[in-house]
Scaffold this motif. Structure first.
Motif, PDB file in Angstrom:
ATOM      1  N   SER A  78       0.839  -1.201   0.000  1.00 63.38           N
ATOM      2  CA  SER A  78       0.000   0.000   0.000  1.00 63.38           C
ATOM      3  C   SER A  78       0.867   1.242   0.000  1.00 63.38           C
ATOM      4  CB  SER A  78      -0.896   0.020   1.231  1.00 63.38           C
ATOM      5  OG  SER A  78      -1.754  -1.085   1.229  1.00 63.38           O
ATOM      6  N   GLN A 126      -8.795  -0.002  -0.763  1.00 62.95           N
ATOM      7  CA  GLN A 126      -9.130  -1.354  -0.328  1.00 62.95           C
ATOM      8  C   GLN A 126     -10.582  -1.439   0.128  1.00 62.95           C
ATOM      9  OE1 GLN A 126      -6.187  -2.834   2.267  1.00 62.95           O
ATOM     10  NE2 GLN A 126      -7.319  -4.667   2.833  1.00 62.95           N
ATOM     11  N   ASP A 207      -5.689  -0.630  -4.770  1.00 59.84           N
ATOM     12  CA  ASP A 207      -5.121  -1.263  -3.585  1.00 59.84           C
ATOM     13  C   ASP A 207      -6.085  -2.334  -3.076  1.00 59.84           C
ATOM     14  OD1 ASP A 207      -3.789  -1.979  -1.342  1.00 59.84           O
ATOM     15  OD2 ASP A 207      -3.718   0.015  -0.444  1.00 59.84           O
ATOM     16  N   GLU A 208      -5.812  -3.565  -3.406  1.00 61.56           N
ATOM     17  CA  GLU A 208      -6.684  -4.684  -3.035  1.00 61.56           C
ATOM     18  C   GLU A 208      -8.152  -4.346  -3.274  1.00 61.56           C
ATOM     19  OE1 GLU A 208      -5.724  -6.704   0.598  1.00 61.56           O
ATOM     20  OE2 GLU A 208      -3.904  -5.515   0.795  1.00 61.56           O
TER      21      GLU A 208
HETATM   22 MG    MG Z   1      -2.234  -2.630   2.151  1.00 60.60          MG
END
Ligand code: MG
Ligand code: ATP
Lengths: 286, 350
Positions: A78, A126, A207-208
């Motif tokens: 991240s 995320q 990010d994810e």
């Molecule tokens: Mg992360």
């Protein structure tokens, strides 16, 4: 059954959207002869206070391709993506050293405005984070409103385009004026993708993006990534090895804030150079 | 008995004992909170009861005309009591205070939390907090000796020459009934109140602003928003309900503030369009007259009735703020709007 049907529908829908992109719909001026959107990371170090989260990262991210970043939790994935659009410095006490060349220009040069960089390099987080007080449509065009200069009808058109591009249009076209917070988690995440796409960034950092989603929503987002790479540079952080193997052209493996290995995805997953990479991708790590 | 047995026995015994203790603790805690809650409600009821025992007499005598009566004459033999000048003065001074203080306080809260960081912000924050510690009588003195002369000589004439010429709001900013700007007036009182409530609204506002999730701030920033745009896009919409709550807290203080207002408001009965005229507020008249008020006639009873009205005004604003907060809270959570019965109940309370 019904679900399957609607999914293929929207895939077809998106395919035609992509044609529209290249022909310049809806406003006729969308064809971009932009540079390739390459990113070159040079000796990048990042800190949270005294904690050094990135150690001398060097990396070239190719334009119009998907780069996956994998690695165990806490290895700095991240942090790395947040350094690519100058979001890292928004954390109190955080600091960056080194260079990130975007189309040849260092985004950390003193005369560069981070606001400008973030407009060109979009980001999906995320956890889905639509603006809770805004409607679905307002969420989708939130970034465009910042730029300004668009009429209501133009905004709506662009909003629709972005929602289609994110594969969400069919599900929300009848509830555009409901609060964005009322959508399901997967829908919210695609709304956030639409929001990021609406401003037409050159790079999309994810990010994810699928970590909080069910398999069906995950699949849609993966399909979406495949479509996006025709026009965008995509960097995607993921914990899911299969996902990285499926969607990416290039893969970066990180450990303790350092780059362990970077190469074509097929090579990294089948014939990695580093023993640690092999251990990690085969699940033997730690 | 082996040494190894002892810990096992203890381990088995401990949770049971703890659970027993918890149960007793819960019961005691519950009992105590009940007593305290009941006591507070009783206190309120008692207070209203005592006020109402005498306070209803003017209503009995004058009926609704007590609320809209414009005369207030406590001289025996010519007694006549009407509450309107005081209701007007109280509501108007408090409204001025809110209108002036909330933008400043919200601005300060945003400045301190979102923009400025470091020693300068700390100094400003400390100064604002210090403002809260100044006794209101000191504000009153400052009002009489500094603010009021400045108002009379420069600020009010200036406003009359500028805002006073604007249609619609202009009439609020004209010379007073004697044709000038001399003397205490509701506008000056409102300004003092504003200064007095800025600290509390700022402090609560800062708390509110700091609850905005980092996710939302980052969402806005990642879209390429400037700091200001981020505040407009993510911070303000999310904290709207909290800011309303903070304002209502300030309003509560403004409604009840007595001494500083009494010193600058002019203590005159008139009701005028222009804010540069003298006025009178409920707390001020109670503080000024309770000593001479005799139980004969309606003077004391009328003061008690005014106290009741003040409580009613405060409750009304509290209910209104609950309503506002609920509406925007429902928006934020994406949940359904409050059901009609809930609204009706709150409106009933008002
Ligand atoms: Mg992360
Ligand atoms: N706000 C913060 N303050 C201090 N340290 C932080 C902060 N955020 C992250 N870190 C530290 O920086 C390192 C890298 O964190 P980062 O979030 O980049 O990891 P990650 O690879 O994304 O992990 P995950 O897969 O769990 O998301 C970790 O050691 C973490 O503890």
């Amino acid at each position: 059954m019904e679900r399957d049907g609607s999914m293929t529908d929207s895939v077809v829908m998106r395919a035609s959207d992509l044609e529209n992109w290249s022909t310049g719909a809806p406003d006729g001026a969308r064809v971009r002869n932009a540079p390739a959107g390459d990113i070159e990371v040079v000796d990048l170090n990042a800190w949270f206070g005294n904690h050094r989260a990135l150690r001398d990262v060097n990396l070239s991210i190719n334009g119009r391709a998907v780069t996956a970043i994998i690695g165990p939790s806490g290895c700095g994935k991240s942090t790395l993506v947040r350094c690519l659009n100058r979001m890292h410095e928004e954390v109190r006490g955080a600091r960056v050293e080194g260079k990130v060349l975007f189309d040849g220009r260092d985004i950390y040069a003193p005369d560069v405005d981070p606001v400008e960089i973030r407009r060109r390099i979009g980001m999906v987080f995320q956890r889905p984070n639509p603006f809770p007080t805004m409607s679905v449509l307002d969420n989708a065009v939130a970034g465009l409103k910042l730029v300004g200069g668009l009429s209501r009808s133009e905004l709506r058109e662009r909003g629709e385009w972005a929602l289609r591009a994110a594969g969400l249009w069919e599900e929300v076209k009848d509830r555009l004026h409901e609060p964005g917070a009322r959508l399901s988690g997967g829908q919210q995440q695609r709304l956030c993708i639409a929001r990021a796409l609406a401003v037409e960034p050159e790079v999309l950092l994810m990010d994810e993006p699928a970590s909080a989603l069910d398999p069906a929503s995950t699949l849609r987002i993966e399909e979406l990534v495949q479509e996006l790479k025709e026009r965008y540079t995509v960097v995607i952080v993921t914990h899911n090895m299969q996902q990285a193997a499926r969607v990416s052209d290039w893969t970066l493996f990180m450990l303790y804030g350092e780059v362990v290995e970077f190469g074509p995805t097929s090579k990294l997953f089948t014939r990695p150079d580093d023993q640690r990479t092999e251990d990690y991708v085969t699940g033997r790590f730690g | 008995m082996g040494a190894s047995d002892a810990p096992i026995v203890e381990k088995a015994g401990a949770p049971a004992r703890r659970r027993g203790r918890t149960r007793v603790g819960d019961a005691v805690f519950k009992g105590m909170t009940r007593i305290v809650a009941f006591g507070l409600v009783m206190l309120l009821v008692l207070m209203i009861g005592v006020l109402a025992a005498d306070g209803v007499r003017p209503f009995r005598e004058f009926g609704w005309r007590f609320l809209i009566g414009r005369n207030w004459n406590p001289v025996a033999g010519r007694q006549s009591f009407g509450a309107l000048p005081f209701i007007y003065g109280t509501v108007v001074t408090s409204t001025i205070a809110i209108v002036l203080a909330v933008p400043v306080a919200v601005g300060l809260a945003l400045l301190l939390n979102e923009v400025a960081r470091g020693w300068l912000a700390n100094i400003v924050a400390v100064l604002v907090d210090l403002l809260a510690a100044i006794p209101s009588v000191v504000f009153g003195l400052w009002g009489v000796f500094v603010l009021q002369p400045a108002m009379d000589r420069t600020i009010e004439p200036f406003l009359a020459n500028t805002v006073g010429k604007v249609p619609l709001v202009g009439p609020l900013f004209r010379a007073n009934v004697s044709g000038g700007f001399q003397g205490g007036d509701v506008f000056t009182a409102g300004v003092i109140l504003a200064v007095m409530i800025v600290p509390i609204v700022t402090a609560v506002g800062r708390e509110v602003v700091s609850t905005v999730p980092r996710d939302l701030r980052e969402a806005a920033l990642a879209l390429g928003s400037t700091r200001f745009e981020m505040v407009r896009m993510a911070v303000l919409p999310y904290s709207r309900s909290g800011i309303v709550g903070a304002s209502m807290l300030g309003l509560g203080r403004a409604l009840g503030e007595t001494i500083a207002v009494a010193m600058v408001v002019g203590n005159s009965l008139g009701i005028h369009v222009s804010l540069f005229n003298g006025g009178y507020t409920i707390p001020a008249v109670i503080a000024n007259e309770f000593r001479e008020a005799s139980s004969e006639g309606l003077h004391k009873a009328s003061l008690l009735a005014l106290a009741l009205i003040l409580i009613a005004i405060a409750l009304m604003f509290a209910a209104l703020s609950r309503l506002l907060v609920r509406r925007s809270a429902a928006l934020v959570s994406g949940g359904p709007a409050p059901p009609a019965t809930e609204l009706a109940r709150l409106e009933g309370a008002a």
